[in-house]
Design a protein around this motif. Sequence first.
Motif, short mmCIF file in Angstrom:
data_model
loop_
_atom_site.label_atom_id
_atom_site.label_comp_id
_atom_site.label_asym_id
_atom_site.label_seq_id
_atom_site.Cartn_x
_atom_site.Cartn_y
_atom_site.Cartn_z
N GLU A 93 8.62 -2.86 -1.69
CA GLU A 93 8.71 -2.35 -0.24
C GLU A 93 9.65 -1.23 -0.18
O GLU A 93 9.33 -0.57 0.84
CB GLU A 93 9.51 -3.83 0.37
CG GLU A 93 9.66 -3.54 1.68
CD GLU A 93 10.34 -4.77 2.59
OE1 GLU A 93 10.14 -5.88 1.95
OE2 GLU A 93 11.17 -4.45 3.32
N TYR A 94 10.51 -1.03 -0.92
CA TYR A 94 11.26 0.26 -1.00
C TYR A 94 10.14 1.33 -1.17
O TYR A 94 10.20 2.46 -0.44
CB TYR A 94 12.19 0.36 -1.99
CG TYR A 94 12.85 1.54 -2.20
CD1 TYR A 94 13.69 2.13 -1.11
CD2 TYR A 94 12.65 2.30 -3.30
CE1 TYR A 94 14.34 3.40 -1.40
CE2 TYR A 94 13.23 3.71 -3.36
CZ TYR A 94 13.76 4.18 -2.38
OH TYR A 94 14.37 5.68 -2.50
N THR A 97 8.08 1.72 2.08
CA THR A 97 8.73 2.19 3.08
C THR A 97 9.13 3.62 2.98
O THR A 97 9.01 4.29 3.96
CB THR A 97 10.07 1.44 3.18
OG1 THR A 97 9.64 0.01 3.12
CG2 THR A 97 10.70 1.69 4.74
N ALA A 117 5.80 -7.31 1.91
CA ALA A 117 6.38 -6.06 1.61
C ALA A 117 5.42 -4.84 2.51
O ALA A 117 5.97 -3.84 3.00
CB ALA A 117 6.50 -5.61 0.15
N ALA A 120 6.22 -4.97 6.00
CA ALA A 120 7.52 -4.50 6.46
C ALA A 120 7.48 -2.92 6.42
O ALA A 120 8.02 -2.38 7.21
CB ALA A 120 8.54 -5.01 5.31
N ALA A 121 6.68 -2.45 5.60
CA ALA A 121 6.45 -0.94 5.42
C ALA A 121 5.57 -0.48 6.38
O ALA A 121 5.44 0.74 6.36
CB ALA A 121 6.02 -0.47 3.99
#
Length: 505
Positions: A93-94, A97, A117, A120-121
């Motif tokens: 996810e990091y 994003t 993930a 969310a991105a």
Amino acid sequence: MPSHLYQQLVDCFPDRARPAFITESGARISYGDVEAASARMAQALVTLGVKPGDRVAMQVEKSIDAVMLYLGVIRAGALLLPLNTAYTPAEVEYFLTDAAPTVFVCDPGKRDGLAGAAAAAGIAHVETMASDGSGSLKFRATQMPASFADVERGPDDLAGILYTSGTTGRSKGAMISHENLASNARTLKEIWRFTDEDTLIHALPIYHTHGLFVAVNVLLMAGGATIFLPKFDADQVMSVMPQATSMMGVPTFYTRLLQHPALDRAATANMRLFISGSAPLLAETHREWREKTGHAILERYGMTETNMITSNPYDGERVAGTVGFPLPGVEVRIADPETGRVLPQGEIGVIELKGPNVFKGYWNMPEKTAAEFRPDGFFITGDLGRVDERGYYHIVGRGKDLVITGGFNVYPKEIETEIDGMPGVVESAVIGVAHPDFGEGVTAVVVRANGATIDERQIAAALEGRLAKFKQPKKIVFLDDLPRNAMGKVQKNVLRERFKSLYGA
Ligand code: AMP
């Protein structure tokens, strides 16, 4: 010469009927197949809305299709963002994003687990690709034409973003250009003498610069064949060796092969070159390999941000425990880490370099980028080294306390932060300790709160699912206090010394 990486590769392709890849089952993928399959991938990406400069992220098992995806991304003028298959959904996810890719390609079996993930991105398209040829992206590609007009790219246009671990826990995306990759592939092909007579054993992962860029680009540019194995397996490597001429590996490959009963001069008789890199090769391993096989391993040094930097010579002496000379066209120097003053030959300092192989900076991190370059354009690697009187570079340590386990980089801070957050823990220090199999074993030294009973098993269990497997400590030990210097810094060298025999290496 075209500036586009793929066009430089294709200009070197041999007779299109010749094999570019050979799978573990013996199937041959010809150079003609590579052209057609990468064209289909490029067109499939375009139909998904991928435009020049867009990012395409992939977290997939190793396969020829994944290599075709890499080439397709390049042909479409986009940037490849390969992700380690061990990364957890929270880690993915990091990256998603931060890099905001247009398309994210993942394994069909992991799609559900990664859906959160990707959502969310804000990823527009999640596609799938499995190592058995199934998956939505491959299906889409098979509907596409077998030719594609490559999107024009200049030498400084980006071809990929490769995330490295960050000392502060945040990974940095190294922006790699077409010329970074093409210049390095041209140089390595030349100095390591790769030709269309070569067959390379490929047992490395393809989410890292070594297996993806060094191995794949050099062999395609040489017009050679690559035996593409799903992962490193000593028996399998030994069984294909009589058909091969060369191997690129991490030190762990060599230590494991040395334990194989079939390794001897006869088994390696068809091989002309064994290359090692990504982590220090013990001088002892170099010597043992030479004794058993008659071959001197050629050790080279590089990093994600810079591609390859130095190499031992093909013809001259390959000196154990050194990483050889700067590559042609690459300026390397040893400088004072604090002041940047260039040091006289023989002194230990930080390794810095400048050349067409050096990346364009960290994605979305202009300050971090500025901090890692000197005003005259030299990149500060963070590795400490020296040059001997014959000009060979020696790496003496890592300024950044990085742990390298089985060829993978682990930054202690990330693991320490996880452990420090657990109830009953006061603090922790993560170090690399010599390990017979992995080179270094990730080791956590933990200080418990008074009366707390948290143990190794509980900490290990809490880290599972939070951190990729390769980052999880191989051992967790307990101390009453961490040793500190007068400035209050934890003395990791004291800990390394104290626990140096933990794994019996
Ligand atoms: P990566 O970005 O994952 O390729 O890791 C780069 C780091 O690996 C370098 O900064 C070095 O610390 C280390 N490294 C790569 N090759 C060697 C080598 N031959 N000997 C010692 N360390 C190496």
